[in-house]
Design a protein around this motif. Sequence first.
Motif, mmCIF file in Angstrom:
data_model
loop_
_atom_site.group_PDB
_atom_site.id
_atom_site.type_symbol
_atom_site.label_atom_id
_atom_site.label_comp_id
_atom_site.label_asym_id
_atom_site.label_seq_id
_atom_site.Cartn_x
_atom_site.Cartn_y
_atom_site.Cartn_z
ATOM 1 N N SER A 60 1.641 -6.248 2.313
ATOM 2 C CA SER A 60 0.996 -6.221 1.003
ATOM 3 C C SER A 60 -0.044 -7.316 0.841
ATOM 4 O O SER A 60 -0.934 -7.203 -0.013
ATOM 5 N N ARG B 14 -4.945 -0.036 5.765
ATOM 6 C CA ARG B 14 -4.986 -0.389 4.354
ATOM 7 C C ARG B 14 -5.232 0.838 3.490
ATOM 8 O O ARG B 14 -6.148 1.609 3.716
ATOM 9 N N ARG B 15 -4.363 1.020 2.502
ATOM 10 C CA ARG B 15 -4.527 2.095 1.533
ATOM 11 C C ARG B 15 -4.573 1.485 0.146
ATOM 12 O O ARG B 15 -4.151 0.348 -0.065
ATOM 13 N N ARG B 16 -5.009 2.239 -0.782
ATOM 14 C CA ARG B 16 -5.043 1.759 -2.157
ATOM 15 C C ARG B 16 -3.619 1.529 -2.649
ATOM 16 O O ARG B 16 -2.714 2.290 -2.334
ATOM 17 N N SER B 17 -3.414 0.475 -3.448
ATOM 18 C CA SER B 17 -2.078 0.179 -3.949
ATOM 19 C C SER B 17 -1.680 1.082 -5.103
ATOM 20 O O SER B 17 -0.527 1.109 -5.495
ATOM 21 N N PRO C 257 0.819 -1.211 0.000
ATOM 22 C CA PRO C 257 0.000 0.000 0.000
ATOM 23 C C PRO C 257 0.857 1.267 0.000
ATOM 24 O O PRO C 257 1.843 1.366 0.728
#
Length: 426
Positions: free
Chosen positions: A233, A410-413, A178
Amino acid sequence: MHAEVTETDLRRAFALLVRRHEALRTALRIVDGRLTQYVLPRIDLVLRHVDLTGVDDAQQADTRRFRATELVSRPFDLERAPLWRAELLALGEREWAVVFAAHHVVYDAASRFNLHAELTEICAAAEQGREPKLPELPLSYTGYARRERDRLSPRRRTELAAYWRARLARLPPVHRLPLDHPRPAARTFVGAEVRAGLPPEVTASLPGSARRLGTEPVMLCLAAYVALLHRHSGQEDIVVGLPVTGRRQADVLPMIGTFVNMLVVRVDAGGAPTFAELVGRVRSAAHVEDRYDIPFQTLVELLPVPRLPGVPPLYQLAFNHVPSGGGLGAASSSSAGCEDDLLLDITADTVRIEYNVALVEKSTADALLADYLALLVAGVSEVDMPLPRLPAAPRPGDAAGAYPLRRLPRRRSWSPRCGASSSAPR
């Protein structure tokens, strides 16, 4: 520098280094459409003198850091030799410091050790009134380049291409770690760093654990990095860039120049292996005998991998072990250049994460560094512990001594869409 060394001695020392090492008087030019080394018979030696005599120690240290940052930040014109620059800092009466910066096309980490050793010996000889005892250079850098070009024959290229196509088949085009920010369409190279000391329990137990597993200590350090990337990840197919020295032949060991090459290490972290099992997988992935001697750029050209906008080819996460006697230099909040999304450097006593500031925030880098140290401590001491049970570092607000198993928020990849890339191969 030695107390009796003069500015004249230092200038003569650099002149001798330049005569001995072709890389220090090399430029790169396009000849008949091909990038070609151009070695000048001589160059005009420009060594700026900076007078810091009478300045207190703290200010001298600040000035040295500032001058070093300035030297590495200023771009080089690759068509004009030399592709290095140096300054002589007078710290007191016959007390000197040398600040040196070079472009990576003519200088690698081993070159730094060689230059320092020769410069020290030349100055010691000048102080003692004798001739310097310097290693013989049986091979020139142009001779080395010709030998490597001849060795990589069309048949050899075909063999290596087949090997690496099989080994890197269906390689993930980009990692799923992320990121804090969307990936720009064009690559950026501005970096920053965070670092920490290696815990004493690691330095004490690492050699013994490595011996029990029949491998080198660096493999355990790399395995902990793979475990970190897997944890944050959720990805099982982990790809890491690993620099190799390229100095296996004795005749290139004392040379100044660029010999380093990048090895693409692909590790399967799936199936909840123990740390010991992961170390075995890492060792198998990193030990590819003589198959890594193909130049990285040639490998990129030979492999049918997609090129995504703003994404370094083949790998975006890297690991580097600085051997005994090396160091990471002074800590800095910024870095002159960052080739990778994330790079973990480890020495005998320090761990550093260098990160691309366009993608990653400092708070994320801090958390990754803390988790890496927790994974390394636990993995080295409990090699039979499965990866899911290895502890994470405590977060603010956690109970004292607690090591909750969690990922970063969690963040956008931020995976880019497939398409043509404007960035050049490394």
